[in-house]
Design an enzyme around this catalytic site. Sequence first.
Site, PDB file in Angstrom:
ATOM      1  N   GLU A  46      81.995  40.650  -8.085  1.00  0.00           N
ATOM      2  CA  GLU A  46      82.851  40.468  -6.907  1.00  0.00           C
ATOM      3  C   GLU A  46      83.695  39.195  -7.040  1.00  0.00           C
ATOM      4  O   GLU A  46      84.889  39.196  -6.721  1.00  0.00           O
ATOM      5  CB  GLU A  46      81.951  40.402  -5.675  1.00  0.00           C
TER       6      GLU A  46
ATOM      7  N   LYS B  38      71.958  43.314  -7.354  1.00  0.00           N
ATOM      8  CA  LYS B  38      72.841  42.788  -6.304  1.00  0.00           C
ATOM      9  C   LYS B  38      73.454  41.452  -6.713  1.00  0.00           C
ATOM     10  O   LYS B  38      74.623  41.168  -6.425  1.00  0.00           O
ATOM     11  CB  LYS B  38      72.056  42.638  -5.002  1.00  0.00           C
TER      12      LYS B  38
END
Length: 300
Positions: free
Chosen positions: A180, A173
């Site tokens: 991102e 993550k």
Amino acid sequence: MRKELGIIGLGKMGANLARHWMERGWRVIGWNRTFTVAEGMAAEGLVPARTPQDLVAALGAPRTVWLMLPAGAPTDEAVAELAELLAPGDTVVDGGNTHYADDAGHAAALAAEGIRFLDCGTSGGPGGARAGACLMIGGDRAAFAELEPLFKDAAVPDGYRFFGGAGAGHFVKMVHNGIEYGMMQAIAEGFAVMKAAPFQLDLARVADVYQHRSVVESRLVGWMKSAFETYGPDMEGVTGSVAHTGEGAWTVEAARHLGVPVPVIADALQFRKDSAAAPSYAGRLLSALRGQFGGHATKA
């Protein structure tokens, strides 16, 4: 497994996860530092707990407690408290954004009491938590096998995977958030170039056409379109100074430790740091994007 769990931390993400589980038939006991938050969700089916002790007492053995807390001290303190409150065979799931290196210590502290540990990176923002998230899970394999229905019901179809080892889920993550940063930076820079072009482009329409089978079609471009529709092409009222959380910096640090160059992610992180003193139109685009998918503040 029995469809029951406790959740500690009822912020935007935690509350929406609880709602999602309850709609799928789970009994959810919730505790939040501000009790009125948990109490306010009672009408939706949540069982509010006044204390973590009350939450544990309301669960049948073997218990599952999901943490949805800020990284660092709040999570450290909750794990230490649960190590004293829970019993052998119970499981703690850390669904927040804890640094992956901290997970080994949490797992060891809980294992000393016979308590199992899973770390779960949770992606999709508050909207994803409400409608179905993307989950990246690490930790105890046997615990995951037993609790898989919990993850399946929290996720979008096929939107969860297990990666063995304490910290593996949070590591995946963390890198996701670094990626991102880079993707968002490219989108913001590209639209900033188009805003400066002599063609008076309708940027919402540009984002819309990109969303029809172009190579850059993505949820981020879709949120960019929504941002233009919400704030207009000038992003009026949106701050050009971009906030940043730990995961982007953690990704860069991990990459340096591993000897892997990550210039795009590093530059995107540096842009956010520099934007505090040098706000820009690209910064406004990034802030608007953060507001769209994460519910983050868009004003200074």
